[in-house]
Design a protein around this motif. Sequence first.
Motif, mmCIF file in Angstrom:
data_model
loop_
_atom_site.group_PDB
_atom_site.id
_atom_site.type_symbol
_atom_site.label_atom_id
_atom_site.label_comp_id
_atom_site.label_asym_id
_atom_site.label_seq_id
_atom_site.Cartn_x
_atom_site.Cartn_y
_atom_site.Cartn_z
ATOM 1 N N UNK A 50 0.844 -1.199 0.000
ATOM 2 C CA UNK A 50 0.000 0.000 0.000
ATOM 3 C C UNK A 50 0.881 1.251 0.000
ATOM 4 N N UNK A 51 1.886 1.271 0.828
ATOM 5 C CA UNK A 51 2.792 2.415 0.889
ATOM 6 C C UNK A 51 3.591 2.564 -0.404
ATOM 7 N N UNK A 52 4.033 1.459 -0.966
ATOM 8 C CA UNK A 52 4.835 1.505 -2.192
ATOM 9 C C UNK A 52 4.020 1.960 -3.399
ATOM 10 N N UNK A 53 2.742 1.663 -3.390
ATOM 11 C CA UNK A 53 1.889 1.983 -4.546
ATOM 12 C C UNK A 53 1.329 3.391 -4.505
ATOM 13 N N UNK A 54 1.475 4.069 -3.383
ATOM 14 C CA UNK A 54 1.019 5.448 -3.301
ATOM 15 C C UNK A 54 2.071 6.341 -3.930
ATOM 16 N N UNK A 55 1.613 7.129 -4.872
ATOM 17 C CA UNK A 55 2.545 8.052 -5.492
ATOM 18 C C UNK A 55 2.809 9.217 -4.550
ATOM 19 N N UNK A 56 4.029 9.690 -4.499
ATOM 20 C CA UNK A 56 4.279 10.879 -3.691
ATOM 21 C C UNK A 56 3.523 12.062 -4.282
ATOM 22 N N UNK A 57 3.089 12.950 -3.444
ATOM 23 C CA UNK A 57 2.326 14.109 -3.895
ATOM 24 C C UNK A 57 3.248 15.080 -4.626
ATOM 25 N N UNK A 58 2.939 15.316 -5.868
ATOM 26 C CA UNK A 58 3.654 16.272 -6.701
ATOM 27 C C UNK A 58 3.013 17.639 -6.458
ATOM 28 N N UNK A 59 3.798 18.694 -6.271
ATOM 29 C CA UNK A 59 3.196 20.012 -6.032
ATOM 30 C C UNK A 59 2.204 20.422 -7.127
ATOM 31 N N UNK A 60 2.509 20.117 -8.373
ATOM 32 C CA UNK A 60 1.582 20.447 -9.465
ATOM 33 C C UNK A 60 0.280 19.666 -9.304
ATOM 34 N N UNK A 61 0.391 18.441 -8.851
ATOM 35 C CA UNK A 61 -0.784 17.605 -8.633
ATOM 36 C C UNK A 61 -1.657 18.187 -7.519
ATOM 37 N N UNK A 62 -1.012 18.676 -6.470
ATOM 38 C CA UNK A 62 -1.754 19.263 -5.360
ATOM 39 C C UNK A 62 -2.453 20.555 -5.777
ATOM 40 N N UNK A 63 -1.775 21.387 -6.558
ATOM 41 C CA UNK A 63 -2.385 22.630 -7.032
ATOM 42 C C UNK A 63 -3.562 22.310 -7.950
ATOM 43 N N UNK A 64 -3.372 21.372 -8.860
ATOM 44 C CA UNK A 64 -4.459 20.981 -9.750
ATOM 45 C C UNK A 64 -5.640 20.416 -8.963
ATOM 46 N N UNK A 65 -5.364 19.667 -7.912
ATOM 47 C CA UNK A 65 -6.428 19.113 -7.079
ATOM 48 C C UNK A 65 -7.246 20.227 -6.436
ATOM 49 N N UNK A 66 -6.575 21.254 -5.939
ATOM 50 C CA UNK A 66 -7.289 22.375 -5.322
ATOM 51 C C UNK A 66 -8.082 23.165 -6.359
ATOM 52 N N UNK A 67 -7.506 23.376 -7.533
ATOM 53 C CA UNK A 67 -8.231 24.088 -8.593
ATOM 54 C C UNK A 67 -9.468 23.284 -8.998
ATOM 55 N N UNK A 68 -9.307 21.993 -9.147
ATOM 56 C CA UNK A 68 -10.453 21.142 -9.503
ATOM 57 C C UNK A 68 -11.529 21.228 -8.420
ATOM 58 N N UNK A 69 -11.135 21.192 -7.153
ATOM 59 C CA UNK A 69 -12.099 21.232 -6.057
ATOM 60 C C UNK A 69 -12.856 22.562 -6.039
ATOM 61 N N UNK A 70 -12.163 23.674 -6.274
ATOM 62 C CA UNK A 70 -12.822 24.976 -6.315
ATOM 63 C C UNK A 70 -13.816 25.024 -7.472
ATOM 64 N N UNK A 71 -13.398 24.546 -8.627
ATOM 65 C CA UNK A 71 -14.292 24.524 -9.797
ATOM 66 C C UNK A 71 -15.520 23.665 -9.526
ATOM 67 N N UNK A 72 -15.301 22.481 -8.979
ATOM 68 C CA UNK A 72 -16.392 21.557 -8.666
ATOM 69 C C UNK A 72 -17.355 22.199 -7.670
ATOM 70 N N UNK A 73 -16.794 22.787 -6.616
ATOM 71 C CA UNK A 73 -17.632 23.390 -5.584
ATOM 72 C C UNK A 73 -18.426 24.568 -6.145
ATOM 73 N N UNK A 74 -17.785 25.450 -6.892
ATOM 74 C CA UNK A 74 -18.487 26.609 -7.450
ATOM 75 C C UNK A 74 -19.617 26.197 -8.379
ATOM 76 N N UNK A 75 -19.332 25.296 -9.301
ATOM 77 C CA UNK A 75 -20.374 24.878 -10.244
ATOM 78 C C UNK A 75 -21.546 24.225 -9.513
ATOM 79 N N UNK A 76 -21.246 23.388 -8.537
ATOM 80 C CA UNK A 76 -22.321 22.730 -7.796
ATOM 81 C C UNK A 76 -23.075 23.702 -6.891
ATOM 82 N N UNK A 77 -22.367 24.669 -6.315
ATOM 83 C CA UNK A 77 -23.046 25.675 -5.494
ATOM 84 C C UNK A 77 -23.956 26.559 -6.352
ATOM 85 N N UNK A 78 -23.477 26.996 -7.517
ATOM 86 C CA UNK A 78 -24.314 27.798 -8.414
ATOM 87 C C UNK A 78 -25.552 27.010 -8.835
#
Length: 142
Positions: free
Chosen positions: A62-90
């Motif tokens: 389980x530990x070996x198969x988890x990819x380390x968090x890439x900073x770009x991946x984390x930023x994209x995750x937050x951008x996706x979450x904001x987009x998802x939340x805004x569209x669903x809230x609207x």
Amino acid sequence: MSSPRVQANPQSSLPFGEEPKPGFRTKTAATRLTPEELGELEAAAESAGQALSEWLRGTALCAARQRPADPAELVLAEVWAVRYALLNLFHAAAEAAVEGRQLSPDSVLKIRDQADARKLQQARKLLDDFFACGGKERARMP
């Protein structure tokens, strides 16, 4: 005159010349532990209802198969979450307005929780899709 002697892999219990079947575990990984560390691992395996070797294998894989968090991946995750939340809230606010009611605080929290639960998975999917398409485009170019 003697012929050269070939030895089988000492790690394998298979007869000479036989290949391991896919899915069979034929290799060993070892580590050294203090008695206290071993006690902790045994207790964790027991509480999971597994044999120590089974629990160790699962935990290590389980530990070996988890990819380390890439900073770009984390930023994209937050951008996706904001987009998802805004569209669903609207959307939820518009539906509530049409029905003549207000958006409840619980609805807002539920949308936030859904965004948080899915953001990293969605970011990884977006990146995987992006790189898969990029690979196809490069393959077509001379």
